[in-house]
Write an enzyme that holds these catalytic residues in place. Structure first.
Site, PDB file in Angstrom:
ATOM      1  N   ASP A 178      10.592   5.836  -6.207  1.00 32.17           N
ATOM      2  CA  ASP A 178       9.827   4.608  -6.010  1.00 32.17           C
ATOM      3  C   ASP A 178      10.728   3.361  -6.056  1.00 32.17           C
ATOM      4  O   ASP A 178      10.311   2.313  -6.547  1.00 32.17           O
ATOM      5  CB  ASP A 178       8.719   4.500  -7.076  1.00 32.17           C
ATOM      6  N   TRP A 217       9.113  -9.599 -15.982  1.00 29.94           N
ATOM      7  CA  TRP A 217       8.788  -9.696 -14.556  1.00 29.94           C
ATOM      8  C   TRP A 217       8.950 -11.116 -14.034  1.00 29.94           C
ATOM      9  O   TRP A 217       8.381 -11.453 -12.994  1.00 29.94           O
ATOM     10  CB  TRP A 217       7.347  -9.234 -14.325  1.00 29.94           C
ATOM     11  N   GLY A 269       0.799  -1.236   0.000  1.00 26.55           N
ATOM     12  CA  GLY A 269       0.000   0.000   0.000  1.00 26.55           C
ATOM     13  C   GLY A 269       0.823   1.273   0.000  1.00 26.55           C
ATOM     14  O   GLY A 269       0.311   2.344   0.332  1.00 26.55           O
ATOM     15  N   GLY A 270       2.090   1.169  -0.374  1.00 30.73           N
ATOM     16  CA  GLY A 270       2.967   2.344  -0.404  1.00 30.73           C
ATOM     17  C   GLY A 270       2.488   3.446  -1.333  1.00 30.73           C
ATOM     18  O   GLY A 270       2.947   4.576  -1.251  1.00 30.73           O
ATOM     19  N   GLU A 271       1.536   3.111  -2.199  1.00 29.81           N
ATOM     20  CA  GLU A 271       1.009   4.114  -3.139  1.00 29.81           C
ATOM     21  C   GLU A 271      -0.098   4.944  -2.507  1.00 29.81           C
ATOM     22  O   GLU A 271      -0.630   5.857  -3.131  1.00 29.81           O
ATOM     23  CB  GLU A 271       0.469   3.417  -4.394  1.00 29.81           C
TER      24      GLU A 271
END
Lengths: 286, 527
Positions: free
Chosen positions: B300, B458, B189-191
Site C-alpha cells: 500500500d 499527519w 478509491g484504491g481500496e
C-alpha cells in the site's frame, strides 16, 4: 446544506425526505437487532475479509487482540455480547474508547450494515468456549491485595491503587495468555493509557524519571505527553504536569514500573488464583 | 449634485469591478508575484509550499498569537489547505463542506455543504483537502465522485458533473488543480478495486476534456504488466494534487497503490501505472513519460505525495519523499531517476535495479501468518505536504517511523466493497512508534536535521522566506521551527491533532499563518 431561501417546493421535498428517512430509520433499527446471517459459514468468510481490512489493525489476526484492541474471541465482551450490541458497537463506535464508528469512515474503509453483519458472523465463528477457571477466586483476592501486592497499583471494583491499569473488567477483553505475559514479562508490551480521538496510537504506560529544577526527584507513570509537556502520576499518586524545558532531567523508559513476576515470586497456583479473581470480578466464572 | 454624480461614478466603477473575473489563469502562472495570496493547494504550480513573505521570521516568531478561529463544527479529519485571494479565504471541511471567510476576521461569507448520499464509500474518512480557484469559481471534488463549481462570491453551485460511480468506491478528496481553462482532478478509491484516472474539465462548463486512465488498458503499453484481467480492478488512484511546469507544458501527477493493496498474487507484473509519477500534457492528457516508484507494490505504498518541482543550477528536478521510505530525485524533463536514498527505516527492499531504483525483496512480501515490514502500511510519509525552501535548499518531509505486520489472504473482488486481500497491524516489537520533521538535502539525499515528534503525525510543512518551517503534530501542537537548524521557536496547542498542511497570506500588510486542526481553522499573526 448551503444556506438558501426556502420555498414551498423545497419544504415539500424536505417533508418527503424526512418521511423516507423516518421509514428507513425504522427499517434499520429492525435490521440492527438480529443477525440475518447467523451461523452462515460462507458469510463468516466474507466477514473475515472485512475484519482483516477494517478491524485487524487493532484487534489482530483472528480477532485474537492486538496491543490496542481487545481479544474478541472471548464470548463475554465488555461492551455487550449479544449480536445487537456487537452490531451497535461496530456501527456507532464505543464512546470513551478508541473504538470508532464504522459508518463515519472512522474504521478502516468503513462498513455498510451488511458488512457489519458479516463481521459479527465472523466474530461468532472464532469465539472460544471460556476456559474452565481452575483457580480459587477468594484466595486470588487475598493475594491481589496482600502478598502479591497487585492492589498497590491496580484497582478492582473501586479498591486498589491508580498507578497501573484498572482491572475490574479486563478479563472480558484480554486472554489468559495476555495476563500471564503481562505478569511474567511486563516490559514486552506496555498497557495502553489515554486515547486521543485523532491520534493513531494511544499513550502507553511508560515510566518517567524526573528531576525538577530544584533537584526533587520523581518516578512515575506517563499519563500523557507531547513535544513540550508531560503529565505524570508519581509513585505516591500525586499528579504532575511539567514543561519539559523546565526540568533538570526527564528520562522515559519502556521498563514498566510493574515488577516481572517470575515463578518464584508468583507460583503457578497463585497465578491461577489471581486469574480466577479477575475473572470473577468481571462476572466471568466463579 | 456633483458629489452624487461622483458617487454614482464610483458605484459604477465598483460594479464594473465586480464583473471582472477574480483569478485569471495568468495570475495562477505568476502566483509567486503575489505572495499575499495563496492561489492553489501547494501555493504555486511548483508545489514548493513555500512563501516569500518574511514579516513573520526567526527573530519574531516567538510572538505569534491566534488572530481568529473558524469552527466547522464537523467531526472527522480536517485536512484542508485554504486558498486566500484578495482578502477572501476559501476552504473545505469534512462531509464536503466548503466556505468563504473574510481572511481578516474569520467571519463567514458563504457556506456550502453537499447533501451526500448515505452509501458513499470514502476509504479513509469523509475528508476533503481544498478547492482550486479560476475566474469567479472555486472547484471541488466530492465524496460521491462529482466535480462541482461554486460561485466564488455566493457559494452557489454553477455546475455539477458526475465523474464516476461512487457506489463502486470512486470518490474525490483532493484539491483540484486549475491550469489554463481546465480543472484537473484525480480519483480516490484504491481500496475498492477501482480503475484510477485523472480528469480535466472545462472550467466554464464542466465538460470533460480528457481522461487519463492510470491503468493501461488492452492494447496500450503497460497493460502487459497486469496478470489476466487484474487491470480492470487494479486501483491506481490519483488522490493528491499535481504540479505544473509551464516551461515544458507538463503537469505532474502521482498515483496510488495497485489493488488489492496487500496481495500481489493474481496481479503478477509491475502493475503500471500504479505508484508512479506521470508527466502529462495538460491540454490533451497524453502521457509524455512515467516513472514507477514501487513496482508490484504489496504494501500500500501509494506514491500520492506532491511531486515537488525544484531547480538546481541548470537541472530541472522533481523531488519526492515517497511513502515507501525512499527520497527520489528525478529529471523532470526526461523522467530519469537521478537518486533514491533512504530517509526512514526500510525493510521491504534490499536492492536496486540497474537504474538505481529500489525494488522489493522476497523477504518483504506479506504472508498469511504476517510478516513484519518497514515502513508500515501508513508509510514513511503519506499525503501530508512536504516543502522545499529555495533559501536553505532543503526539502522538508514529515516522516513516520512505524512498522507493520503484513498478512495476505485471497479475496474475491466485489464491486464497492473493500478489496485489500490483506490485514496489517502495528508491529509492537518495533515500538516505540514516532515521527519527525526531516530536512533533507536533495543534492545528496542526506538528513541535515530532524525535529522529533512524540508520535507519528499527519501534518504537512510550510516554509517561508522568514527562515521558518511550520508544521504540526499528532498531539495538537502547531510549531514554528528555524528552517536552517530545526530549532523550535514557537508552538501553540490547537487541542486536536494537526492533520493538514499550513499556509500563509497577508492582508493590509500583515502576515498570517493558517492551519486546520480538529474542527477549527486557526489564523495566527504577530501580537
Amino acid at each position: 446544506m448551503k444556506f438558501q431561501k426556502k420555498n414551498g417546493w423545497r419544504i415539500g421535498l424536505r417533508v418527503m425526505v424526512c418521511a423516507i428517512a423516518a421509514l428507513c430509520a425504522g427499517m434499520i433499527s429492525e435490521a440492527q437487532t438480529k443477525n440475518p446471517y447467523a451461523g452462515d459459514a460462507k458469510v463468516a468468510k466474507l466477514g473475515e475479509s472485512q475484519f482483516r481490512s477494517n478491524c485487524a489493525f487493532c484487534h489482530g489476526l483472528g480477532a485474537r487482540g492486538g496491543g490496542r484492541g481487545p481479544d474478541l474471541t472471548r464470548a463475554q465482551k465488555r461492551h455487550g455480547s449479544s449480536d445487537e450490541e456487537i452490531f451497535h458497537n461496530i456501527h456507532d463506535g464505543i464512546a470513551g474508547t478508541a473504538m470508532p464508528p464504522a459508518t463515519a469512515g472512522g474504521i478502516g474503509v468503513g462498513m455498510t450494515d451488511e458488512e457489519i453483519w458479516q463481521v459479527v458472523t465472523y466474530i461468532r465463528s472464532v469465539e472460544k468456549k471460556t476456559n474452565a477457571v481452575t483457580g480459587n477466586a477468594a484466595r486470588g483476592k487475598e493475594l491481589f491485595y496482600g502478598s502479591a501486592g497487585c492492589g498497590t497499583c491496580h484497582m478492582v471494583n473501586g479498591k486498589g491503587g491508580r498507578l497501573g491499569p484498572e482491572l475490574t473488567t479486563t478479563a472480558t477483553s484480554r486472554s489468559e495468555e495476555y495476563f500471564v505475559d503481562s505478569l511474567r514479562n511486563p516490559n514486552k508490551r506496555l498497557a495502553q493509557g489515554i486515547v486521543e480521538a485523532m491520534k493513531d496510537f494511544p499513550q502507553e504506560y511508560e515510566t518517567a524519571n524526573v528531576t525538577t529544577a530544584d533537584g526533587t526527584k520523581y518516578q512515575g507513570v506517563v499519563l500523557n505527553e507531547d513535544a513540550f509537556t508531560v503529565q505524570v502520576l508519581d509513585t505516591r499518586e500525586t499528579l504532575h504536569s511539567w514543561e519539559k524545558s523546565s526540568l533538570k532531567k526527564y528520562e522515559k523508559t519502556r521498563q514498566s514500573l510493574m515488577p516481572a513476576y517470575d515463578e518464584k515470586m508468583l507460583p503457578e497456583k497463585d497465578l491461577q488464583d489471581l486469574l480466577a479473581f479477575l475473572a470473577a470480578s468481571a462476572g466471568r466464572g466463579k | 449634485m456633483k458629489i452624487r454624480a461622483a458617487m454614482i461614478g464610483v458605484l459604477l466603477l465598483s460594479l464594473a469591478g465586480t464583473t471582472n473575473a477574480q483569478v485569471a489563469a495568468e495570475r495562477l502562472l505568476n502566483a509567486g508575484k503575489e505572495p499575499q495570496n495563496w492561489l492553489m493547494y501547494s501555493g504555486g504550480y511548483s508545489g514548493l509550499r513555500y512563501s516569500t513573505l518574511d514579516q513573520i521570521n526567526v527573530n519574531n516568531a516567538g510572538g505569534l498569537a491566534p488572530k481568529w478561529a473558524y469552527q466547522t463544527m464537523a467531526g472527522g479529519k480536517f485536512e484542508t489547505t485554504p486558498l486566500v485571494v484578495d482578502g477572501i479565504l476559501y476552504a473545505t471541511g469534512p462531509d464536503d463542506r466548503a466556505f468563504a471567510l473574510d481572511a481578516r476576521s474569520g467571519r463567514p461569507i458563504w457556506q456550502y455543504q453537499r447533501a451526500l448520499p448515505p452509501d458513499i464509500r470514502p476509504c479513509c474518512g469523509r475528508v476533503n483537502r481544498g478547492v482550486a480557484i479560476l475566474g469567479d469559481k472555486v472547484f471541488m471534488g466530492t465524496l460521491d465522485a462529482h466535480v462541482i463549481a461554486l460561485d466564488a462570491k455566493t457559494g452557489a453551485v454553477v455546475w455539477d458533473i458526475t465523474a464516476a460511480d461512487y457506489s463502486k468506491g470512486y470518490s474525490f478528496t483532493l484539491a483540484p488543480l486549475a491550469i489554463k481553462n481546465l480543472v484537473l482532478v484525480g480519483v480516490s478509491g484504491g481500496e475498492y478495486g477501482i480503475r484510477g484516472f485523472i480528469d480535466a474539465y472545462d472550467a466554464a462548463t464542466g465538460e470533460r476534456k480528457w481522461r487519463f486512465n492510470t491503468i493501461a488498458g488492452p492494447g496500450e503499453p503497460g497493460n502487459e504488466t497486469w496478470e489476466g484481467e487484474s487491470w480492470k480492478v487494479g486501483g491506481s488512484p490519483a488522490w493528491i494534487t499535481g504540479t505544473f511546469d509551464p516551461a515544458t507544458n507538463t503537469t505532474f501527477w502521482t498515483t496510488g497503490n495497485p489493488a488489492p493493496s496487500n496481495r500481489g498474487i493474481g496481479r503478477a507484473g509491475d502493475n503500471l501505472y500504479a505508484d508512479s509519477l506521470l508527466a502529462l500534457d495538460p491540454d490533451t492528457g497524453k502521457m509524455k513519460w512515467y516513472f514507477q516508484f514501487t513496482p508490484h507494490d504489496e504494501h500500500d505504498y501509494d506514491a500520492t505525495q506532491v511531486p515537488v518541482m525544484l531547480d538546481d543550477g541548470g537541472k530541472k528536478l522533481i523531488a519526492q519523499a515517497n511513502r515507501n521510505g525512499f527520497f527520489y530525485v528525478i529529471d523532470r524533463t526526461t523522467g530519469k531517476l537521478l537518486s533514491a536514498t533512504q530517509y526512514a527505516k526500510v525493510t521491504w527492499s534490499n536492492s536496486k535495479d540497474a537504474t538505481g531504483r529500489p525494488v522489493g525483496s522476497k523477504e518483504g512480501e506479506p504472508t498469511l501468518e504476517g510478516n513484519p515490514v518497514c515502513p508500515g502500511a501508513l508509510g514513511a510519509t503519506n499525503w501530508m505536504s512536504p516543502s522545499y525552501d529555495p533559501q536553505t535548499k532543503l526539502f522538508y518531509v514529515t516522516a513516520r517511523e512505524q512498522c507493520d505486520i503484513f498478512s495476505t489472504a485471497p479475496q474475491a473482488y466485489d464491486a464497492g466493497h473493500a478489496f485489500y486481500g490483506s490485514a496489517y497491524y502495528p508491529n509492537d516489537s518495533s515500538q516505540p512508534f514516532w515521527g519527525a520533521l526531516r530536512a533533507l538535502d536533495p543534492a545528496t539525499g542526506k538528513l541535515v536535521w530532524e525535529w522529533k515528534h512524540n508520535s507519528p503525525t499527519w501534518a504537512g510543512v510550510l516554509t517561508t522566506a522568514g527562515g521558518l518551517a511550520f508544521t504540526g503534530d499528532a498531539e495538537g501542537n502547531f510549531i514554528a521551527l528555524d528552517a536552517k537548524s530545526g530549532k523550535p521557536l514557537w508552538h501553540f496547542q490547537c487541542g486536536a491533532s494537526v492533520i493538514a498542511g499550513p499556509m500563509t497570506f497577508a492582508i493590509d500588510g500583515k502576515q498570517y499563518v493558517a492551519v486546520a486542526a480538529g474542527s477549527t481553522l486557526f489564523a495566527f499573526g504577530l501580537q
